[in-house]
Design an enzyme around this catalytic site. Structure first.
Site, PDB file in Angstrom:
ATOM      1  N   TYR A 152      35.585  62.306  41.286  1.00 48.57           N
ATOM      2  CA  TYR A 152      34.130  62.358  41.169  1.00 48.57           C
ATOM      3  C   TYR A 152      33.737  63.784  40.822  1.00 48.57           C
ATOM      4  O   TYR A 152      34.372  64.412  39.991  1.00 48.57           O
ATOM      5  CB  TYR A 152      33.492  61.824  42.462  1.00 48.57           C
ATOM      6  CG  TYR A 152      32.052  61.423  42.278  1.00 48.57           C
ATOM      7  CD1 TYR A 152      31.687  60.493  41.304  1.00 48.57           C
ATOM      8  CD2 TYR A 152      31.054  61.980  43.059  1.00 48.57           C
ATOM      9  CE1 TYR A 152      30.363  60.137  41.115  1.00 48.57           C
ATOM     10  CE2 TYR A 152      29.724  61.625  42.875  1.00 48.57           C
ATOM     11  CZ  TYR A 152      29.388  60.709  41.900  1.00 48.57           C
ATOM     12  OH  TYR A 152      28.078  60.348  41.718  1.00 48.57           O
TER      13      TYR A 152
ATOM     14  N   ALA B 187      33.274  21.387  24.466  1.00 49.64           N
ATOM     15  CA  ALA B 187      34.723  21.394  24.278  1.00 49.64           C
ATOM     16  C   ALA B 187      35.132  20.503  23.117  1.00 49.64           C
ATOM     17  O   ALA B 187      35.971  20.872  22.287  1.00 49.64           O
ATOM     18  CB  ALA B 187      35.419  20.950  25.561  1.00 49.64           C
TER      19      ALA B 187
ATOM     20  N   LYS C 287      38.204  31.962  38.507  1.00 48.44           N
ATOM     21  CA  LYS C 287      38.576  32.313  37.133  1.00 48.44           C
ATOM     22  C   LYS C 287      39.085  33.756  37.076  1.00 48.44           C
ATOM     23  O   LYS C 287      40.080  34.055  36.392  1.00 48.44           O
ATOM     24  CB  LYS C 287      37.354  32.155  36.228  1.00 48.44           C
ATOM     25  CG  LYS C 287      37.669  32.187  34.749  1.00 48.44           C
ATOM     26  CD  LYS C 287      38.181  30.839  34.288  1.00 48.44           C
ATOM     27  CE  LYS C 287      38.250  30.743  32.787  1.00 48.44           C
ATOM     28  NZ  LYS C 287      38.400  29.373  32.312  1.00 48.44           N
TER      29      LYS C 287
ATOM     30  N   GLU D 183      31.262  30.989  31.007  1.00 49.59           N
ATOM     31  CA  GLU D 183      31.833  29.871  31.774  1.00 49.59           C
ATOM     32  C   GLU D 183      30.723  28.983  32.330  1.00 49.59           C
ATOM     33  O   GLU D 183      29.692  29.479  32.799  1.00 49.59           O
ATOM     34  CB  GLU D 183      32.664  30.432  32.939  1.00 49.59           C
ATOM     35  CG  GLU D 183      33.582  29.446  33.599  1.00 49.59           C
ATOM     36  CD  GLU D 183      34.864  29.242  32.806  1.00 49.59           C
ATOM     37  OE1 GLU D 183      35.558  28.243  33.089  1.00 49.59           O
ATOM     38  OE2 GLU D 183      35.180  30.060  31.930  1.00 49.59           O
TER      39      GLU D 183
ATOM     40  N   GLY E 229      30.568  17.105  23.309  1.00 48.34           N
ATOM     41  CA  GLY E 229      30.080  18.253  24.054  1.00 48.34           C
ATOM     42  C   GLY E 229      30.665  19.543  23.515  1.00 48.34           C
ATOM     43  O   GLY E 229      31.273  19.583  22.438  1.00 48.34           O
TER      44      GLY E 229
END
Length: 771
Positions: free
Chosen positions: A59, A218, A114, A156, A216
C-alpha cells in the site's frame, strides 16, 4: 421458500422430521453452504503481509509506483494487478437454473458456485456480482461501469430475449471478453459432440439435416455455432413452443426470425421426419417414441433438457438401437456439461489478454474438445470414471468433465484463435511451454480425491460405520451410499439409530443397521476372537463381552470374516484406543506394519508423509517397512514415489546417534532391492530442493522428494500442523495402511465430509496392489 429455521440454525438443534419441506439432501446442501462459514468463497492475498515493509510495498507509499506506471501505459494494469486472472460472474437472477426469476440475492449461491468452478478447473479468480436491475439499459450501464476492473465478464442466469441484447451491447462497449455461458457454453460442447457424431456415422456437416427443439438462449446459440462449423441454413428447422419457426410466422423476435425457413411443416413430428439430427433444449418428455422412430438411419439425438431430458437413452433404445445419444446428465454417456467449456475458454482468453471471445475462439474450443475425445484415453482417466475403458465411439464423443488433460488441451487452441483473429493483446510465443504451465495449474488435491471417489463406483464396497448411532456418522453413511460410493452399514442399536435418523429427516429404512449383540454372526465372531486371544490372557467371557459391546471389535470382525470390505471409525474415541481395539482382531500384512500416511498439498506440490500416527519411535527396520508401505500407497494414487528419509542432518553431517538408524534403514532397502527411488538421511530443505545434486552429486533422487519418511510420529505431527496452519497446505489423512483389511480412523469429532472421505479411502483400499 426452503430454509433452515433460525432456531435450528442458531442452536444446532436436530431438525424436526415432521418438517416436510426439508428433504435430507436439501438439509445437507443448506448445512454445506452455512458451515463452517457461510458461502463458498474467500479472498487470499498473493503477497506476504507479515512485516511493516510488506505493508509499505503493498500500500502506501509503494503502491504509488504501479499507479504511475499504469497511468502512463494502461495495458500495464495486467502486469501490476490481478486483472489478468479475474472474471466477474454477473447475474440479475431472472432465470436461475430451472427455478425462474427469483431475484439477484437468490442467484448468489449459483454465482458463487460458478466462481468456484472457475477456480477448481482453470485456476481463475472469479467473483460474483449480483445486479439489481432487470431493465436491459440499466443492467448494461451498471456492468459497463465496473466491467473493465476485470479481465472478463461471465453473464449468467439472465432471461431471454433480454440476454441477447445485454451480451451484444456489452461486447461492443467493453474491451474485455464478455461471455454468456448459458448460451455459448452449451453450444460449444454440443458442437463438439456433433462433429464427432457425424464422423462416427459417416456424415458431412454440410449435408446434415438438423431439427432444433427449443428456441431459448442456449438453443439458438447451439444452432448458430453449428452453422459456423459447416451446417447449412437450409438444412435446419427450429421448433419452439408454438411449433415450427417458418418464414413469415408472426410474433418472432429478431434473433429467432433469422433462423426461420421456407417450409410447410408446422409440428415437431412433421419436422423430424427423416431428419439426421435432433437437438433438444426444451423440456422433459418432449421427444416421443414416434418422433425417434421417424428419424433417419443412425440418428443423432442430443436431449439436453435438465434435470430430465426430452427422452432418456433407455426410451430411445426401446425404439431403435442405432442412435447416438447425448444428454445433460452425468449418469449417461456423452454428457453435455458446460464445465467442459467456460473455464478453459476464459483461461485461453485471459492468457492472451483478449479483447473479446469471438466466433473463431468458440469454434476452436469446439474443435479442440472434439479432437480430445479422439485421443487415446489414459488409464487414470478411465479409472476415474469407473474403470471401464473409455474409447472414441458412440458412447464417448465428448470428453468427461474431470479429464485432467482439459486444462492443458483446450486453452492453447482458444488462445491461438484469439491471436490469429486479431483480438489478443499478447501472443503465446512457446505453445508447448504454455501447455506445461497450464498443466501445473490443476488442483492436485481435487484430482486425488476425484480419482478415489469415482474409481470406487465401478465396484461398490461394503463399508462399516462402526459408530453408527452418532448423528454425524449417520449423515456421512447416508451421503456415502446416496452418492453411489458403496454400501453403508451402521453398527448400532436399531432403536437408537432409527430415532436419530428421524431426527435428521431421513427415512427409518435409509440405511442397513447391524446390532452387534443380536447379530446372527455374533457367536462366530466370539469363537474366532477367542481362538486368537486365548493365549494372551483373555477368557471366553472377556471376548464375548467385547464382541457384544465394543463396536470397533465387532466391526473389525465383520471385515475379518468377510461380511464387509472396509471400516471407518474414530469419531468418538482417540485414535490410539481405536487402533488398540482393531489390532486385537486384524493383523498387519505379512512382512509389514500398520502405518499412518498423510498427503499434504502446498504451493502446487503434493507430498505423502509416513508414519504420522502409529509408531512413535520406529527403529531402522520399522523405518524401512514404513517406507515400503508409504511408497505402495503413493503408487495407489498414481504417483511415482521419490522417497526421502528426513532428519536434522544430511548424509552424516552433523553426525548423531539418531541418524544412525536412518542410515541403517537405507541399507536395509539396499539389501531388499526395492523398485522405487529412495535416499537419506536428508534435511527437509535438501530433499525438496530441485538443485540438491549440486552439493550432493551422489544423490539417487532424480527429482525432488514427494514421499517423506519422518523419523518419529511427533516430528511428523509437528510438520503436518505447520504445513497446514502456517503454510496453507491442504492435508488429507492420516490414512491407515498396512493392515490385512482396510480400516480408516477419523479424528475425534470429525465432520461429515471427513468421514465420507475416509470411508471412500477404505473402499479404495490403499493396500491393493496397483496395476
Amino acid at each position: 421458500m426452503l430454509a433452515i429455521p433460525s432456531y435450528y440454525r442458531d442452536t444446532g438443534m436436530p431438525l424436526d422430521p415432521k418438517d416436510k419441506s426439508l428433504g435430507a439432501f436439501d438439509v445437507e446442501a443448506l448445512r454445506f453452504h452455512m458451515r463452517p462459514q457461510p458461502g463458498k468463497l474467500a479472498l487470499a492475498p498473493t503477497k506476504p503481509m507479515a512485516t511493516q515493509r510488506d505493508l509499505a510495498l503493498a500500500y502506501s507509499p509503494g503502491v504509488a509506483a504501479p499507479v504511475r506506471a499504469i497511468a502512463e501505459d494502461p495495458d500495464s494494469v495486467y502486469d501490476y494487478t490481478s486483472k489478468g486472472n479475474m472474471v466477474a460472474v454477473v447475474s440479475n437472477g431472472t432465470a436461475i437454473l430451472g427455478l425462474g426469476d427469483l431475484g439477484p440475492a437468490a442467484s448468489k449461491p449459483v454465482m458463487e458456485g460458478k466462481a468456484v468452478l472457475f477456480k477448481r478447473f482453470a485456476d481463475i479468480d472469479a467473483f460474483d456480482v449480483e445486479v439489481e436491475y432487470t431493465d436491459p439499459d440499466q443492467f448494461i450501464e451498471c456492468v459497463r461501469g465496473f466491467g473493465n476492473s476485470f479481465g472478463g465478464i461471465n453473464l449468467e442466469d439472465i432471461k431471454a430475449p433480454e440476454c441477447f441484447e445485454i451480451e451484444r451491447r456489452l461486447r461492443d462497449e467493453l474491451d474485455i471478453p464478455v461471455f454468456h455461458d448459458d448460451q455459448h457454453g452449451t453450444a460449444i460442447i454440443a458442437a463438439a459432440g456433433l462433429i464427432n457424431a457425424c464422423d462416427i456415422t459417416g456424415r458431412k456437416l454440410e449435408d446434415l439435416k438438423v431439427v432444433l427443439c427449443g428456441a431459448g438462449a442456449a438453443g439458438l446459440s447451439v444452432l448458430e455455432l453449428i452453422k459456423s462449423i459447416g451446417v447449412r441454413d437450409e438444412n435446419t428447422t427450429v421448433v419452439d413452443i408454438d411449433g415450427v419457426v417458418y418464414s413469415g410466422r408472426p410474433g418472432l423476435h429478431e434473433r429467432l426470425a433469422r433462423h426461420a425457413v421456407e417450409t410447410d411443416k408446422r409440428t415437431l413430428i412433421e419436422a423430424c421426419e427423416g431428419a439426421d439430427c435432433l437437438l433438444g433444449l426444451s423440456a422433459a418428455g418432449v421427444f416421443t417414441k414416434e418422433i425417434v422412430a421417424s428419424l433417419a438411419k443412425d440418428p443423432i439425438i442430443f436431449a439436453m433438457a435438465n434435470p430430465t431430458p426430452e427422452i432418456t437413452p433407455e426410451e430411445v433404445k426401446h425404439v431403435r438401437d442405432d442412435a447416438i445419444m447425448a444428454t445433460g446428465r452425468s449418469d449417461y454417456p456423452n454428457q453435455v456439461n458446460n464445465v467442459l467449456g467456460f473455464p478453459y475458454i476464459f483461461r485461453g482468453a485471459l492468457d492472451v489478454r483478449a479483447r473479446t471471445i469471438n466466433e473463431d475462439m468458440k469454434v476452436a474450443a469446439a474443435r479442440a474438445l472434439a479432437a480430445l475425445a479422439r485421443e487415446d484415453v489414459p488409464d487414470e482417466v478411465s479409472e476415474a470414471y469407473g474403470g471401464d475403458r473409455l474409447q472414441y465411439g458412440r458412447n464417448y464423443i465428448i470428453p468427461t468433465p474431470f479429464d485432467p488433460r482439459l486444462i492443458h488441451w483446450i486453452p492453447p487452441f482458444v488462445a491461438e484463435a484469439a491471436v490469429k483473429s486479431g483480438v489478443a493483446r499478447r501472443p503465446i510465443d512457446d505453445v508447448e511451454a504454455y501447455r506445461h504451465r497450464l498443466a501445473r495449474r490443476l488442483d492436485p488435491s481435487a484430482s486425488m480425491q476425484q480419482r478415489v471417489t469415482t474409481a470406487i463406483r465401478k465396484a461398490p464396497r461394503r463399508i462399516v460405520f462402526a459408530e453408527g448411532e452418532e448423528p454425524a456418522v449417520i449423515r456421512a453413511a447416508y451421503a456415502f451410499e446416496s452418492q453411489g460410493l458403496g454400501k453403508a452399514i451402521l453398527v448400532a442399536r436399531e432403536d437408537v439409530a432409527r430415532a436419530n435418523m428421524r431426527e435428521l429427516g431421513l427415512p427409518d429404512d435409509a440405511l442397513e443397521i447391524c446390532n452387534a449383540r443380536l447379530s446372527e454372526h455374533n457367536a462366530d465372531y466370539a469363537d474366532f476372537l477367542y481362538s486368537k486371544l486365548q493365549r494372551q490372557g483373555f477368557l471366553r467371557r472377556d471376548v464375548q463381552r467385547r464382541v457384544n459391546n465394543d463396536r470397533n471389535i465387532f466391526s473389525a470382525c465383520m471385515l475379518k470374516m468377510g461380511h464387509a470390505d472396509g471400516m471407518v471409525t474414530g469419531v468418538t474415541r482417540h485414535s490410539n484406543v481405536v487402533m488398540r481395539d482393531v489390532r486385537l482382531v486384524l493383523d498387519p500384512l505379512e512382512g509389514g506394519r500398520a502405518v499412518g500416511v498423510a498427503a499434504a498439498i502446498a504451493n502446487g506440490r503434493t507430498f505423502l508423509m509416513g508414519d504420522v500416527s502409529v509408531t512413535e519411535f520406529p527403529d531402522a527396520e520399522g523405518l524401512a517397512e514404513i517406507a515400503i508401505a508409504t511408497a505402495k500407497a503413493t503408487r495407489r494414487f498414481k504417483v511415482e514415489p521419490h522417497l526421502a528419509f528426513l532428519s536434522y542432518s544430511s548424509f552424516g553431517n552433523p553426525p548423531g546417534e539418531r541418524t544412525e538408524k536412518i542410515q541403517e534403514a537405507v541399507r536395509i532397502l539396499d539389501s531388499m532391492g526395492v523398485d522405487f527411488e529412495y535416499e537419506g538421511e536428508m534435511a527437509a530443505d535438501v530433499a525438496l530442493d530441485l538443485n540438491h545434486h549440486e552439493l550432493y552429486p551422489f544423490s539417487r533422487l532424480s527429482e525432488p522428494a514427494n514421499v517423506l519418511i519422518m523419523p518419529a510420529v511427533h516430528s511428523a505431527s509437528i510438520a503436518l500442523r505447520l504445513l497446514k496452519a502456517a503454510g496453507g497446505a491442504t492435508v488429507i489423512g492420516p490414512m491407515l495402511v498396512g493392515l490385512e483389511k482396510p480400516v480408516q480412523i477419523a479424528r475425534l469429532g470429525a465432520n461429515v465430509t471427513d468421514i465420507v472421505n475416509l470411508a471412500s479411502i477404505a473402499a479404495y483400499d490403499l493396500n491393493k496392489e496397483d496395476s
